[in-house]
Design a protein around this motif. Structure first.
Motif, PDB file in Angstrom:
ATOM      1  N   VAL A   7      12.205 -33.713  55.697  1.00 51.31           N
ATOM      2  CA  VAL A   7      13.136 -32.559  55.536  1.00 51.31           C
ATOM      3  C   VAL A   7      13.293 -32.144  53.988  1.00 51.31           C
ATOM      4  O   VAL A   7      12.784 -33.030  53.092  1.00 51.31           O
ATOM      5  N   LYS A   8      13.961 -30.993  53.530  1.00 49.70           N
ATOM      6  CA  LYS A   8      13.820 -30.713  52.328  1.00 49.70           C
ATOM      7  C   LYS A   8      14.966 -29.744  51.948  1.00 49.70           C
ATOM      8  O   LYS A   8      15.460 -28.937  52.990  1.00 49.70           O
ATOM      9  N   GLU A   9      15.793 -30.017  50.964  1.00 44.15           N
ATOM     10  CA  GLU A   9      16.634 -29.008  50.549  1.00 44.15           C
ATOM     11  C   GLU A   9      15.931 -27.912  49.753  1.00 44.15           C
ATOM     12  O   GLU A   9      15.257 -28.301  48.672  1.00 44.15           O
ATOM     13  N   VAL A  10      16.303 -26.641  50.421  1.00 43.13           N
ATOM     14  CA  VAL A  10      15.628 -25.439  49.529  1.00 43.13           C
ATOM     15  C   VAL A  10      16.642 -24.799  48.742  1.00 43.13           C
ATOM     16  O   VAL A  10      17.795 -24.775  49.186  1.00 43.13           O
ATOM     17  N   ALA A  11      16.258 -23.903  47.899  1.00 41.39           N
ATOM     18  CA  ALA A  11      17.031 -22.946  47.144  1.00 41.39           C
ATOM     19  C   ALA A  11      17.217 -21.735  47.839  1.00 41.39           C
ATOM     20  O   ALA A  11      16.363 -21.189  48.761  1.00 41.39           O
ATOM     21  N   THR A  12      18.439 -21.332  48.084  1.00 41.25           N
ATOM     22  CA  THR A  12      18.863 -20.166  48.560  1.00 41.25           C
ATOM     23  C   THR A  12      19.165 -19.010  47.614  1.00 41.25           C
ATOM     24  O   THR A  12      19.475 -19.430  46.305  1.00 41.25           O
ATOM     25  N   VAL A  13      18.894 -17.792  47.616  1.00 43.05           N
ATOM     26  CA  VAL A  13      18.843 -16.738  46.589  1.00 43.05           C
ATOM     27  C   VAL A  13      20.047 -15.413  46.903  1.00 43.05           C
ATOM     28  O   VAL A  13      20.014 -15.124  48.257  1.00 43.05           O
ATOM     29  N   GLU A  14      20.856 -15.141  46.247  1.00 45.14           N
ATOM     30  CA  GLU A  14      21.824 -14.004  46.418  1.00 45.14           C
ATOM     31  C   GLU A  14      20.881 -12.744  46.697  1.00 45.14           C
ATOM     32  O   GLU A  14      19.934 -12.836  45.950  1.00 45.14           O
ATOM     33  N   ASP A  15      21.410 -11.812  47.243  1.00 42.02           N
ATOM     34  CA  ASP A  15      20.648 -10.668  47.412  1.00 42.02           C
ATOM     35  C   ASP A  15      20.562  -9.680  46.008  1.00 42.02           C
ATOM     36  O   ASP A  15      19.328  -9.447  45.963  1.00 42.02           O
ATOM     37  N   CYS A  66      20.811 -33.730  46.202  1.00 38.37           N
ATOM     38  CA  CYS A  66      20.798 -33.042  47.606  1.00 38.37           C
ATOM     39  C   CYS A  66      21.076 -34.015  48.562  1.00 38.37           C
ATOM     40  O   CYS A  66      20.834 -33.721  49.911  1.00 38.37           O
ATOM     41  N   GLU A  67      21.793 -35.161  48.533  1.00 38.59           N
ATOM     42  CA  GLU A  67      22.136 -35.902  49.558  1.00 38.59           C
ATOM     43  C   GLU A  67      23.013 -35.148  50.533  1.00 38.59           C
ATOM     44  O   GLU A  67      22.991 -35.401  51.843  1.00 38.59           O
ATOM     45  N   GLN A  68      23.917 -34.373  50.222  1.00 43.27           N
ATOM     46  CA  GLN A  68      24.908 -33.771  51.032  1.00 43.27           C
ATOM     47  C   GLN A  68      24.355 -32.831  51.901  1.00 43.27           C
ATOM     48  O   GLN A  68      24.644 -32.869  53.174  1.00 43.27           O
ATOM     49  N   THR A  69      23.222 -32.159  51.341  1.00 43.76           N
ATOM     50  CA  THR A  69      22.218 -31.298  52.168  1.00 43.76           C
ATOM     51  C   THR A  69      21.760 -32.213  53.264  1.00 43.76           C
ATOM     52  O   THR A  69      21.594 -31.794  54.485  1.00 43.76           O
ATOM     53  N   ILE A  70      21.175 -33.185  53.041  1.00 38.80           N
ATOM     54  CA  ILE A  70      20.197 -34.008  53.725  1.00 38.80           C
ATOM     55  C   ILE A  70      21.053 -34.666  54.829  1.00 38.80           C
ATOM     56  O   ILE A  70      20.584 -34.985  55.802  1.00 38.80           O
ATOM     57  N   ARG A  71      22.218 -34.951  54.381  1.00 37.23           N
ATOM     58  CA  ARG A  71      23.162 -35.561  55.443  1.00 37.23           C
ATOM     59  C   ARG A  71      23.388 -34.662  56.729  1.00 37.23           C
ATOM     60  O   ARG A  71      23.933 -35.306  57.838  1.00 37.23           O
ATOM     61  N   GLN A  72      23.121 -33.391  56.552  1.00 35.72           N
ATOM     62  CA  GLN A  72      23.186 -32.497  57.517  1.00 35.72           C
ATOM     63  C   GLN A  72      22.312 -33.039  58.898  1.00 35.72           C
ATOM     64  O   GLN A  72      22.594 -32.910  59.932  1.00 35.72           O
ATOM     65  N   ALA A  73      21.196 -33.451  58.423  1.00 31.12           N
ATOM     66  CA  ALA A  73      20.003 -34.045  59.582  1.00 31.12           C
ATOM     67  C   ALA A  73      20.732 -35.215  60.323  1.00 31.12           C
ATOM     68  O   ALA A  73      20.624 -35.453  61.578  1.00 31.12           O
ATOM     69  N   LEU A  74      21.440 -36.277  59.423  1.00 31.22           N
ATOM     70  CA  LEU A  74      22.221 -37.417  59.996  1.00 31.22           C
ATOM     71  C   LEU A  74      23.473 -36.616  60.907  1.00 31.22           C
ATOM     72  O   LEU A  74      23.688 -37.494  61.979  1.00 31.22           O
ATOM     73  N   ALA A  78      20.079 -37.796  63.590  1.00 31.55           N
ATOM     74  CA  ALA A  78      19.028 -38.853  62.969  1.00 31.55           C
ATOM     75  C   ALA A  78      19.777 -39.831  62.902  1.00 31.55           C
ATOM     76  O   ALA A  78      21.054 -40.020  62.434  1.00 31.55           O
ATOM     77  N   ASP A  79      19.149 -40.990  62.902  1.00 38.47           N
ATOM     78  CA  ASP A  79      19.769 -42.284  62.775  1.00 38.47           C
ATOM     79  C   ASP A  79      19.818 -42.837  61.519  1.00 38.47           C
ATOM     80  O   ASP A  79      20.862 -43.386  60.988  1.00 38.47           O
ATOM     81  N   ARG A  80      18.856 -42.595  60.558  1.00 36.60           N
ATOM     82  CA  ARG A  80      19.115 -42.731  59.219  1.00 36.60           C
ATOM     83  C   ARG A  80      18.244 -42.170  58.247  1.00 36.60           C
ATOM     84  O   ARG A  80      17.383 -41.416  58.798  1.00 36.60           O
ATOM     85  N   ALA A  81      18.153 -42.376  56.935  1.00 31.72           N
ATOM     86  CA  ALA A  81      17.414 -41.293  56.170  1.00 31.72           C
ATOM     87  C   ALA A  81      16.730 -42.143  54.982  1.00 31.72           C
ATOM     88  O   ALA A  81      17.394 -43.185  54.431  1.00 31.72           O
ATOM     89  N   ARG A 195      32.847 -34.904  64.333  1.00 32.36           N
ATOM     90  CA  ARG A 195      32.536 -36.399  64.444  1.00 32.36           C
ATOM     91  C   ARG A 195      31.163 -36.837  63.954  1.00 32.36           C
ATOM     92  O   ARG A 195      30.957 -37.825  63.199  1.00 32.36           O
ATOM     93  N   GLY A 196      30.204 -36.072  64.266  1.00 33.34           N
ATOM     94  CA  GLY A 196      28.815 -36.243  63.489  1.00 33.34           C
ATOM     95  C   GLY A 196      28.812 -36.204  62.107  1.00 33.34           C
ATOM     96  O   GLY A 196      28.098 -36.796  61.504  1.00 33.34           O
ATOM     97  N   ILE A 197      29.475 -35.238  61.601  1.00 30.41           N
ATOM     98  CA  ILE A 197      29.701 -35.177  59.978  1.00 30.41           C
ATOM     99  C   ILE A 197      30.291 -36.581  59.600  1.00 30.41           C
ATOM    100  O   ILE A 197      29.773 -37.015  58.562  1.00 30.41           O
ATOM    101  N   ARG A 198      31.612 -36.894  60.258  1.00 29.05           N
ATOM    102  CA  ARG A 198      31.894 -38.279  59.775  1.00 29.05           C
ATOM    103  C   ARG A 198      31.084 -39.241  59.952  1.00 29.05           C
ATOM    104  O   ARG A 198      31.079 -39.986  59.212  1.00 29.05           O
ATOM    105  N   GLN A 199      30.295 -39.477  61.049  1.00 27.00           N
ATOM    106  CA  GLN A 199      29.473 -40.687  61.073  1.00 27.00           C
ATOM    107  C   GLN A 199      28.425 -40.529  60.212  1.00 27.00           C
ATOM    108  O   GLN A 199      27.836 -41.716  59.834  1.00 27.00           O
ATOM    109  N   ALA A 200      27.845 -39.280  59.908  1.00 22.09           N
ATOM    110  CA  ALA A 200      26.758 -39.038  59.024  1.00 22.09           C
ATOM    111  C   ALA A 200      27.169 -39.827  57.723  1.00 22.09           C
ATOM    112  O   ALA A 200      26.326 -40.389  56.859  1.00 22.09           O
ATOM    113  N   GLN A 201      28.392 -39.821  57.037  1.00 22.94           N
ATOM    114  CA  GLN A 201      28.831 -40.510  55.731  1.00 22.94           C
ATOM    115  C   GLN A 201      28.807 -42.001  55.987  1.00 22.94           C
ATOM    116  O   GLN A 201      28.304 -42.705  54.889  1.00 22.94           O
TER     117      GLN A 201
END
Length: 263
Positions: A7-15, A66-74, A78-81, A195-201
């Motif tokens: 997985v990767k955190e990617v840059a997003t750009v405004e219009d 980038c950890e906060q973004t990657i925790r979306q997968a958790l 996902a079980d661990r990262a 619940r998933g967001i809390r568990q991811a932490q």
């Protein structure tokens, strides 16, 4: 079965944005989980829910920010990262495919997964080569641009449907261990529950250095140099007719005949 998802955190750009040299000014940038990786995560989690996979592990290359973004997968199941970062990566402007391949192959050696899932491409650099390059490096079978995956895995074979050029699709079987690059549309990625967001932490996020993975620092010397950045010019050819429906329809008919679209 253990599944490793890159997985990767990617840059997003405004219009509307401005380019400064070879970079987009920071005030116009945001960050998000790479879209294609989101589909890969969903496929891995579904395999676990179907009783096929025993563990889903994600891996990313990136700094602590980038950890906060990657925790979306958790948060999505996902079980661990594993996050790979090293002081030697701090000043690297462009991490090319070869460098990513070397680093990720170190993680594969440590984790020994049965199946590796990657997004087809990254939304920022659009290299679209890391998954296949990784498969070649670790000596695994691979399938690129997979838009359907059967979940049975009879005889350690992955039955996949691949998207080819010109709307053609290929049905094929790939022997495990394998690397599959996942195309959008293979599934409908879930939203992370509260619940998933809390568990991811509380889930494990292990930080590995290049030395931990046995990767020499010379592996990140890029063979590519970013020399320029510009906004592509868009071209349009629009004809606007004004008048009644009868008048404009006749003029549209003349145009279509002139362009060879209508007889």
């Amino acid at each position: 079965m253990k599944i490793l998802v890159t997985v990767k955190e990617v840059a997003t750009v405004e219009d509307e944005f401005e380019i400064e040299g070879t970079e987009i000014a920071s005030q116009y940038l945001g960050a998000d989980l790479n879209e294609w990786d989101d589909y890969a995560i969903e496929e891995a989690v579904q395999l676990q829910e179907d009783g096929i996979a025993d563990e889903v592990v994600t891996v990313t290359i990136g700094p602590e920010e980038c950890e906060q973004t990657i925790r979306q997968a958790l948060a999505k199941g996902a079980d661990r990262a594993v996050r790979v970062w090293d002081d030697s990566l701090e000043g690297v402007d462009l991490l090319d495919v070869n460098a990513k391949t070397e680093i990720l192959s170190g993680v594969v050696e440590a984790e020994d997964p049965d199946l590796v899932l990657t997004g087809v491409q990254a939304g920022d650099d659009s290299f679209a080569a890391t998954g296949v390059s990784l498969a070649e490096e670790i000596g695994a079978q691979w399938g690129a641009v997979v838009n359907h995956l059967e979940h049975e895995f009879d005889d350690d074979l992955a039955s996949v449907r691949r998207e080819l050029e010109g709307g053609v699709e290929e049905l094929t079987e790939i022997e495990l261990p394998a690397v599959l690059t996942i195309q959008t549309g293979i599934n409908e990625p879930r939203y992370a529950s509260l619940r998933g967001i809390r568990q991811a932490q509380r889930k494990e996020l292990d930080v590995q250095t290049l030395a931990d993975l046995g990767v020499d620092e010379s592996a990140i010397d890029a063979e590519l140099t970013l020399t320029d950045m510009y906004e592509p010019e868009s071209e349009s050819d629009v004809t606007i007719w004004e008048g009644s429906a009868e008048e404009t329809a006749a003029e549209l008919g003349d145009l279509l005949r002139d362009k060879g679209v209508a007889p």
